[in-house]
Write a protein that holds these residues in place. Structure first.
Motif, PDB file in Angstrom:
ATOM      1  N   UNK A   1       0.828  -1.207   0.000  1.00  0.00           N
ATOM      2  CA  UNK A   1       0.000   0.000   0.000  1.00  0.00           C
ATOM      3  C   UNK A   1       0.861   1.255   0.000  1.00  0.00           C
ATOM      4  N   UNK A   2       2.057   1.143   0.537  1.00  0.00           N
ATOM      5  CA  UNK A   2       2.968   2.295   0.598  1.00  0.00           C
ATOM      6  C   UNK A   2       4.042   2.248  -0.485  1.00  0.00           C
ATOM      7  N   UNK A   3       4.036   1.186  -1.265  1.00  0.00           N
ATOM      8  CA  UNK A   3       5.154   0.973  -2.188  1.00  0.00           C
ATOM      9  C   UNK A   3       5.271   2.072  -3.240  1.00  0.00           C
ATOM     10  N   UNK A   4       4.139   2.563  -3.775  1.00  0.00           N
ATOM     11  CA  UNK A   4       4.201   3.615  -4.797  1.00  0.00           C
ATOM     12  C   UNK A   4       4.871   4.858  -4.237  1.00  0.00           C
ATOM     13  N   UNK A   5       4.476   5.230  -3.020  1.00  0.00           N
ATOM     14  CA  UNK A   5       5.082   6.409  -2.390  1.00  0.00           C
ATOM     15  C   UNK A   5       6.574   6.191  -2.152  1.00  0.00           C
ATOM     16  N   UNK A   6       6.905   5.021  -1.563  1.00  0.00           N
ATOM     17  CA  UNK A   6       8.304   4.724  -1.247  1.00  0.00           C
ATOM     18  C   UNK A   6       9.152   4.698  -2.513  1.00  0.00           C
ATOM     19  N   UNK A   7       8.629   4.052  -3.547  1.00  0.00           N
ATOM     20  CA  UNK A   7       9.385   3.966  -4.804  1.00  0.00           C
ATOM     21  C   UNK A   7       9.612   5.344  -5.404  1.00  0.00           C
ATOM     22  N   UNK A   8       8.574   6.204  -5.363  1.00  0.00           N
ATOM     23  CA  UNK A   8       8.698   7.549  -5.933  1.00  0.00           C
ATOM     24  C   UNK A   8       9.750   8.360  -5.175  1.00  0.00           C
TER      25      UNK A   8
END
Length: 555
Positions: free
Chosen positions: A185-192
């Motif tokens: 759920x947090x991966x998009x934010x973390x990756x960005x």
């Protein structure tokens, strides 16, 4: 076996020292005389909960000490694990309870925990009190009895271990899946965030270098003017004046010419040469600095933009230095990597769960096979004993049915009974109190053959029966006493007459007006009188005495 019992200041017992023989030991006494108190004291050395109410009035502590002989290898293993002396299977277990309710435990004079007492008692003594007949309605208890008969102890232990392992793996898997779900759920934010910091090309010390360069570029024009003026002093661009270096060279030549007339001039000429060389080096460096100064607006803009980016990233991530930003970037990188690691670990755990499930299922299948194969023989053996106890038309069978998986497999056992032989039902729904007593005795007799318990205590297991049935229950208990030490607390004369030793518990009011319980061994005429009391009540008749003698002679 239980060799002796010592009790001090326990409820109504001031002081008691008594020894017990092998075989069947009978304990009788009036209702309320203190038979249950005796069992309560024994339960203390078996690890039961202790409190201050157990201490006699006016006393500071109570002591219960039991001496056992013939302990098995399981007991020896427990003692070894707890650094307690083995003493060839001889155990002295002591429990001391003080007024605070706290207790101290000792085995062979070594301090131990209450839990060890409980673990030891499971292999030393089995107390069957009246309320334990309710276990007969517990399907888990019924399954354990069937397993004892079938010799499934190792299989059940293996199944329990595999079930615990499987549950542990499933718990880990569920936890990791939940963690991965939250991470996804947090991966998009973390990756960005990681991509932005990675693209920034962070370098330790860069901020300080850029700030210094910005200052330099901001004053580049003034710096360049000053450096040009200094260079012009060394090497003038106009021809109407000589530079510093040229003047020094001329002065040096003049001094060298004077040297043949004035020797001191030679030293001065040398000093001038050194000064000239140093000044020419300074002039060269000034020129170099001048050439480095970049008056390009584009370069200044690039530095300003880079600084702006760094300041923005520092503020966004709450950092004070580029080094801290690098750590944040590495943290995001680890988080991205952790997601991949979590996915791999979940895949490995799923394989482990699948393997453990296969092992567990195999054990369950083997247990089911052995249980169903043994159910018929077990039921026949119990039925033979029930008919011996005058349930001639009874029917008894064991139903092994599938149930939800658990520590003991996927089976549930139900004892089906009918006193008339028609429509057997779950024993909890159709058996009377006397029938339950008889069924429970048959089960205990069965367990005595397979469990190897050295001491078995029956607390009025014969409740609800009388006459010839009581006599036969006594005979069955007596047979059990041939293989092990059996205590039978009873009110039935037919049972009491069967024992190889007979003890009577009594309660008396002392001169202080306080009730005191005691126990004594009875033999000869005293035993005859006690059995006659059980036959006739408070008034012992000649007929009761004659009947008591007959019962004892027949035994």
């Amino acid at each position: 076996m239980l060799g002796s019992l010592h009790i001090e200041n326990y409820i109504l017992i001031d002081s008691l020292d008594i020894s017990f023989p092998e075989g069947l030991v009978i304990i009788t006494g009036q209702t309320g005389a203190g038979k249950s108190i005796l069992l309560g004291a024994l339960s203390l050395v078996a690890g039961a909960k202790a409190d201050a109410t157990m201490i006699s009035d006016g006393k500071d502590s109570c002591v219960v000490e039991a001496e056992f002989d013939g302990a098995d290898e399981k007991v020896r293993s427990l003692l070894d694990e707890n650094d307690v002396e083995w003493d060839d299977g001889h155990l002295i277990i002591r429990r001391v309870v003080n007024r605070s309710g706290r207790s101290r435990c000792f085995v062979n004079d070594c301090p131990v925990t209450v839990q060890l007492l409980a673990d030891l008692s499971a292999s030393l003594v089995d107390v069957h009190s009246q309320h334990k007949s309710l276990l007969l309605t517990d399907h888990a208890f019924q399954l354990s009895i069937l397993d004892h008969y079938a010799g499934n102890a190792e299989l059940v232990a293996g199944c329990r271990s595999e079930w615990q392992n499987l549950q542990g793996l499933r718990s880990q898997l569920a936890s990791l899946k939940d963690k991965l779900q939250r991470a996804d759920a947090e991966s998009d934010y973390v990756s960005a965030q990681y991509r932005q910091l990675e693209a920034a090309g962070l370098r330790a010390g860069e901020l300080e270098e850029l700030e210094a360069e910005q200052k330099s570029l901001a004053g580049a024009e003034q710096i360049k003017e000053a450096l040009s003026a200094v260079s012009d002093l060394f090497d003038p661009s106009s021809d109407d004046r000589a530079g510093i270096a040229a003047g020094l060279r001329e002065a040096q030549r003049q001094l060298e010419r004077l040297a043949k007339f004035l020797p001191e001039a030679s030293d001065l000429a040398g000093r001038l040469e050194s000064s000239r060389i140093e000044l020419e080096d300074i002039s060269s460096e000034v020129g170099s600095l001048d050439r480095k100064i970049d008056l390009s607006p584009e370069h200044l803009e690039a530095v300003d933009n880079r600084l702006s980016l760094l300041y923005t990233l520092l503020k966004k991530h709450g950092c004070n230095t580029v080094e801290e930003l690098v750590s944040v970037r590495d943290g995001f990188a680890n988080a991205v990597s952790d997601n991949d690691t979590l996915a791999e670990r979940i895949e490995d755990l799923e394989k482990e769960v699948a393997s453990a499930t296969i092992r567990y299922d195999r054990l369950c299948e083997e247990l089911h096979s052995r249980r169903t194969a043994s159910a018929g023989g077990f039921a026949d053996a119990i039925l033979d004993d029930l008919r011996f106890l005058e349930l001639d038309r009874s029917a008894f069978s064991v139903s092994v049915q599938p149930c939800a998986p658990g520590a003991c497999g996927k089976d549930a056992a139900a004892f089906l009974f009918s006193a008339t032989g028609a429509n057997p039902q779950d024993v909890s729904k159709c058996a009377s109190g006397g029938e339950i007593s008889r069924i429970m005795l048959c089960l205990k007799a069965m367990m005595a053959k397979f469990v190897g318990m050295p001491t078995l205590i029956f607390d009025e297991i014969d409740t609800g029966v009388s006459g010839s049935v009581a006599d036969k229950m006594g005979r069955m208990i007596c047979r059990m006493g041939g293989d092990m030490q059996v205590f039978s607390i009873t009110h039935l004369p037919q049972v009491a007459a069967k024992g190889s030793a007979h003890y009577v518990v009594s309660k008396e009011i002392g001169a202080d007006g306080v009730a005191h319980s005691s126990i004594r061994k009875v033999e000869g005429a005293q035993r005859v009188n006690e059995i006659a009391r059980l036959l006739s009540g408070a008034t012992i008749t000649d007929a009761a005495v004659a009947n008591a003698k007959s019962l004892l002679d027949n035994c």
